[in-house]
Design a protein around this motif. Structure first.
Motif, PDB file in Angstrom:
ATOM      1  N   GLU A 147      11.929 -32.281   6.073  1.00 16.85           N
ATOM      2  CA  GLU A 147      12.392 -33.655   6.274  1.00 16.85           C
ATOM      3  C   GLU A 147      11.932 -34.252   7.596  1.00 16.85           C
ATOM      4  O   GLU A 147      12.168 -35.440   7.859  1.00 16.85           O
ATOM      5  CB  GLU A 147      13.924 -33.694   6.211  1.00 16.85           C
ATOM      6  N   ILE A 148      11.266 -33.475   8.444  1.00 15.24           N
ATOM      7  CA  ILE A 148      10.823 -33.945   9.756  1.00 15.24           C
ATOM      8  C   ILE A 148       9.366 -34.412   9.697  1.00 15.24           C
ATOM      9  O   ILE A 148       8.508 -33.728   9.124  1.00 15.24           O
ATOM     10  CB  ILE A 148      10.991 -32.842  10.818  1.00 15.24           C
ATOM     11  N   ALA A 149       9.075 -35.558  10.296  1.00  6.11           N
ATOM     12  CA  ALA A 149       7.697 -36.022  10.448  1.00  6.11           C
ATOM     13  C   ALA A 149       7.037 -35.261  11.595  1.00  6.11           C
ATOM     14  O   ALA A 149       7.710 -34.840  12.543  1.00  6.11           O
ATOM     15  CB  ALA A 149       7.671 -37.515  10.727  1.00  6.11           C
ATOM     16  N   ILE A 150       5.729 -35.089  11.525  1.00  3.39           N
ATOM     17  CA  ILE A 150       4.995 -34.324  12.530  1.00  3.39           C
ATOM     18  C   ILE A 150       3.826 -35.139  13.034  1.00  3.39           C
ATOM     19  O   ILE A 150       3.083 -35.741  12.252  1.00  3.39           O
ATOM     20  CB  ILE A 150       4.484 -32.988  11.956  1.00  3.39           C
TER      21      ILE A 150
ATOM     22  N   GLY B  56      11.058 -34.871  19.076  1.00  8.18           N
ATOM     23  CA  GLY B  56      11.086 -33.542  19.671  1.00  8.18           C
ATOM     24  C   GLY B  56       9.682 -33.197  20.108  1.00  8.18           C
ATOM     25  O   GLY B  56       8.704 -33.769  19.600  1.00  8.18           O
ATOM     26  N   PHE B  57       9.557 -32.293  21.064  1.00  8.65           N
ATOM     27  CA  PHE B  57       8.246 -31.824  21.520  1.00  8.65           C
ATOM     28  C   PHE B  57       8.186 -30.299  21.434  1.00  8.65           C
ATOM     29  O   PHE B  57       9.143 -29.618  21.809  1.00  8.65           O
ATOM     30  CB  PHE B  57       7.995 -32.217  22.976  1.00  8.65           C
ATOM     31  N   ILE B  58       7.062 -29.785  20.963  1.00  9.40           N
ATOM     32  CA  ILE B  58       6.731 -28.366  21.095  1.00  9.40           C
ATOM     33  C   ILE B  58       5.354 -28.281  21.729  1.00  9.40           C
ATOM     34  O   ILE B  58       4.378 -28.817  21.193  1.00  9.40           O
ATOM     35  CB  ILE B  58       6.714 -27.638  19.742  1.00  9.40           C
ATOM     36  N   GLY B  59       5.277 -27.640  22.878  1.00  3.51           N
ATOM     37  CA  GLY B  59       4.002 -27.470  23.560  1.00  3.51           C
ATOM     38  C   GLY B  59       3.768 -26.021  23.911  1.00  3.51           C
ATOM     39  O   GLY B  59       4.718 -25.253  24.123  1.00  3.51           O
ATOM     40  N   ILE B  60       2.508 -25.641  23.950  1.00  2.00           N
ATOM     41  CA  ILE B  60       2.126 -24.289  24.352  1.00  2.00           C
ATOM     42  C   ILE B  60       1.225 -24.373  25.569  1.00  2.00           C
ATOM     43  O   ILE B  60       0.298 -25.175  25.629  1.00  2.00           O
ATOM     44  CB  ILE B  60       1.407 -23.546  23.210  1.00  2.00           C
ATOM     45  N   SER B  61       1.533 -23.555  26.585  1.00  2.00           N
ATOM     46  CA  SER B  61       0.727 -23.436  27.789  1.00  2.00           C
ATOM     47  C   SER B  61       0.604 -24.802  28.478  1.00  2.00           C
ATOM     48  O   SER B  61       1.607 -25.422  28.805  1.00  2.00           O
ATOM     49  CB  SER B  61      -0.628 -22.818  27.434  1.00  2.00           C
ATOM     50  N   ALA B  62      -0.625 -25.294  28.694  1.00  2.00           N
ATOM     51  CA  ALA B  62      -0.777 -26.602  29.330  1.00  2.00           C
ATOM     52  C   ALA B  62      -0.090 -27.692  28.514  1.00  2.00           C
ATOM     53  O   ALA B  62       0.449 -28.660  29.065  1.00  2.00           O
ATOM     54  CB  ALA B  62      -2.256 -26.934  29.501  1.00  2.00           C
ATOM     55  N   GLY B  63      -0.084 -27.540  27.191  1.00  2.00           N
ATOM     56  CA  GLY B  63       0.604 -28.497  26.344  1.00  2.00           C
ATOM     57  C   GLY B  63       2.111 -28.468  26.542  1.00  2.00           C
ATOM     58  O   GLY B  63       2.790 -29.493  26.385  1.00  2.00           O
TER      59      GLY B  63
ATOM     60  N   ASN C 193      13.120 -44.545  27.408  1.00  2.00           N
ATOM     61  CA  ASN C 193      14.126 -44.967  26.426  1.00  2.00           C
ATOM     62  C   ASN C 193      15.016 -43.825  25.957  1.00  2.00           C
ATOM     63  O   ASN C 193      15.859 -44.025  25.071  1.00  2.00           O
ATOM     64  CB  ASN C 193      13.440 -45.610  25.223  1.00  2.00           C
ATOM     65  N   LYS C 194      14.810 -42.644  26.515  1.00  2.00           N
ATOM     66  CA  LYS C 194      15.617 -41.462  26.179  1.00  2.00           C
ATOM     67  C   LYS C 194      15.607 -41.207  24.669  1.00  2.00           C
ATOM     68  O   LYS C 194      16.649 -41.008  24.043  1.00  2.00           O
ATOM     69  CB  LYS C 194      17.057 -41.619  26.689  1.00  2.00           C
ATOM     70  N   ASN C 195      14.398 -41.173  24.120  1.00  2.00           N
ATOM     71  CA  ASN C 195      14.237 -40.887  22.698  1.00  2.00           C
ATOM     72  C   ASN C 195      14.002 -39.411  22.399  1.00  2.00           C
ATOM     73  O   ASN C 195      14.051 -39.003  21.233  1.00  2.00           O
ATOM     74  CB  ASN C 195      13.066 -41.692  22.122  1.00  2.00           C
ATOM     75  N   VAL C 196      13.730 -38.606  23.424  1.00  2.00           N
ATOM     76  CA  VAL C 196      13.459 -37.184  23.200  1.00  2.00           C
ATOM     77  C   VAL C 196      14.779 -36.438  23.025  1.00  2.00           C
ATOM     78  O   VAL C 196      15.621 -36.426  23.918  1.00  2.00           O
ATOM     79  CB  VAL C 196      12.642 -36.571  24.354  1.00  2.00           C
ATOM     80  N   ASP C 197      14.937 -35.812  21.870  1.00  2.00           N
ATOM     81  CA  ASP C 197      16.154 -35.069  21.559  1.00  2.00           C
ATOM     82  C   ASP C 197      16.062 -33.604  21.943  1.00  2.00           C
ATOM     83  O   ASP C 197      17.089 -32.935  22.106  1.00  2.00           O
ATOM     84  CB  ASP C 197      16.465 -35.168  20.069  1.00  2.00           C
ATOM     85  N   MET C 198      14.835 -33.088  22.062  1.00  2.00           N
ATOM     86  CA  MET C 198      14.636 -31.685  22.444  1.00  2.00           C
ATOM     87  C   MET C 198      13.187 -31.477  22.851  1.00  2.00           C
ATOM     88  O   MET C 198      12.295 -32.212  22.429  1.00  2.00           O
ATOM     89  CB  MET C 198      14.966 -30.739  21.298  1.00  2.00           C
TER      90      MET C 198
ATOM     91  N   ILE D 131      19.781 -27.663  15.458  1.00  2.00           N
ATOM     92  CA  ILE D 131      20.890 -28.254  16.201  1.00  2.00           C
ATOM     93  C   ILE D 131      20.521 -29.622  16.770  1.00  2.00           C
ATOM     94  O   ILE D 131      21.304 -30.576  16.690  1.00  2.00           O
ATOM     95  CB  ILE D 131      21.331 -27.317  17.338  1.00  2.00           C
ATOM     96  N   HIS D 132      19.309 -29.741  17.329  1.00  2.00           N
ATOM     97  CA  HIS D 132      19.011 -30.903  18.173  1.00  2.00           C
ATOM     98  C   HIS D 132      18.081 -31.935  17.531  1.00  2.00           C
ATOM     99  O   HIS D 132      18.007 -33.065  18.049  1.00  2.00           O
ATOM    100  CB  HIS D 132      18.402 -30.424  19.491  1.00  2.00           C
ATOM    101  N   LEU D 133      17.406 -31.601  16.436  1.00  2.00           N
ATOM    102  CA  LEU D 133      16.494 -32.594  15.846  1.00  2.00           C
ATOM    103  C   LEU D 133      16.715 -32.721  14.342  1.00  2.00           C
ATOM    104  O   LEU D 133      15.852 -33.245  13.651  1.00  2.00           O
ATOM    105  CB  LEU D 133      15.033 -32.220  16.138  1.00  2.00           C
ATOM    106  N   ASN D 134      17.835 -32.273  13.845  1.00  2.00           N
ATOM    107  CA  ASN D 134      18.060 -32.328  12.414  1.00  2.00           C
ATOM    108  C   ASN D 134      19.236 -33.210  12.076  1.00  2.00           C
ATOM    109  O   ASN D 134      19.967 -33.644  12.949  1.00  2.00           O
ATOM    110  CB  ASN D 134      18.270 -30.902  11.860  1.00  2.00           C
TER     111      ASN D 134
END
Length: 291
Positions: free
Chosen positions: A101-104, A147-154, A168-173, A288-291
């Protein structure tokens, strides 16, 4: 800070689902067409958001979405100077499998070199993408919650944007997997690793401390920072353990919801049960945080 070592081992544990139909578009296309049919799955590869060949992202929208559909942004690593969004395709597949159900949004950004420092260039690219998604939320039928998922420099870029540029405080996690957090860490300022120093020199050979603080998530975190989950390896030659533990302690002092995992014997990536543990914890955090 190459992510290939980490990413290639995900296949040892997980099977990635097959992908569906795809299309190509530019960022301008979305504003000139009628809204997409939100009942259908939609995929657009290499959406162009700038003039540079690296300013592209892939978009995956679930079927039966609504204006409450949340977005996961994936940010590849590669020492700020290499890497590609395709490095994140396995994580993208896991999210599609477990969170249909999450867009990527799987992004590329302009790569740094001797003439182009990572900051603010790469942060500006993330801002451009987020602004584009906001401007076209009705066309795509998506919310502004991220939400953000990053690896290393990302992971560094994910933390930095979430802490310092999410006005705008849109980041939930936000998730950091082996991400640098503090360029003023003595373990960085006094390091004797030429390979590491070559990467750090992308931010300048003799940068001011104030600049290093400005580019460090550790120094940008506040009590309003989003819930954060951190994963680090105790034997990482590029990311000293203090990059993780100090970030953990800062979030604790600020009262920010967070989780921290250190794999004592792991380096800049891991396999087997440790990798399974990473996805298990990250999956629970997303639930918990993006669903």
């Amino acid at each position: 800070m190459n992510t290939i070592f980490f990413m290639k081992h995900i296949t040892y544990i997980f099977l990635v689902i097959a992908f569906w139909s795809c299309s190509n578009e530019t960022a301008d296309d979305a504003t000139t067409e009628n809204a997409l049919d939100a009942s259908k799955y939609y995929e657009a590869l290499n959406v162009t958001y700038g003039a540079d060949e690296d300013q592209k992202f892939d978009l995956y929208l679930p079927a039966n979405r609504s204006m409450n559909t949340k977005i996961m942004v994936l940010v590849h690593g590669g020492g700020w100077s290499s890497g590609d969004k395709s490095d994140m395709n396995l994580i993208k597949g896991l999210i599609q499998q477990d969170f249909p159900e999450i867009a990527i949004v799987n992004i590329n950004y302009r790569l740094a070199d001797e003439n182009n420092q990572p900051y603010p260039m790469q942060i500006d690219d993330i801002t451009s993408i987020i602004n584009y998604l906001k401007d076209n939320d009705e066309y795509y039928t998506i919310s502004n919650d991220l939400g953000f998922i990053g690896i290393s420099a990302g992971a560094h870029l994910s933390l930095l944007w979430s802490y310092g540029f999410d006005s705008n405080k849109n980041v939930d996690m936000v998730c950091s997997i082996v991400g640098p957090t503090n360029f003023t860490d003595p373990a960085y300022l006094n390091n004797a690793n030429p390979d590491l120093q070559e990467l750090l020199d992308l931010y300048g050979t003799n940068p001011e401390i104030s600049y290093l603080e400005e580019t460090s998530p550790y120094h940008r975190a506040t009590d309003l920072s989003p819930p954060t989950i951190l994963f680090y390896g105790g034997q990482d030659p590029l990311i000293p353990t203090t990059q993780g533990t100090d970030m953990r302690d800062k979030l604790e002092s600020l009262g920010v919801t967070h989780e921290f995992t250190l794999y004592p014997d792991a380096g800049h990536g891991w396999t087997g049960l440790e990798l399974l543990d990473t996805w298990t914890k990250l999956k629970a955090f997303i639930e918990i945080h993006l669903n």
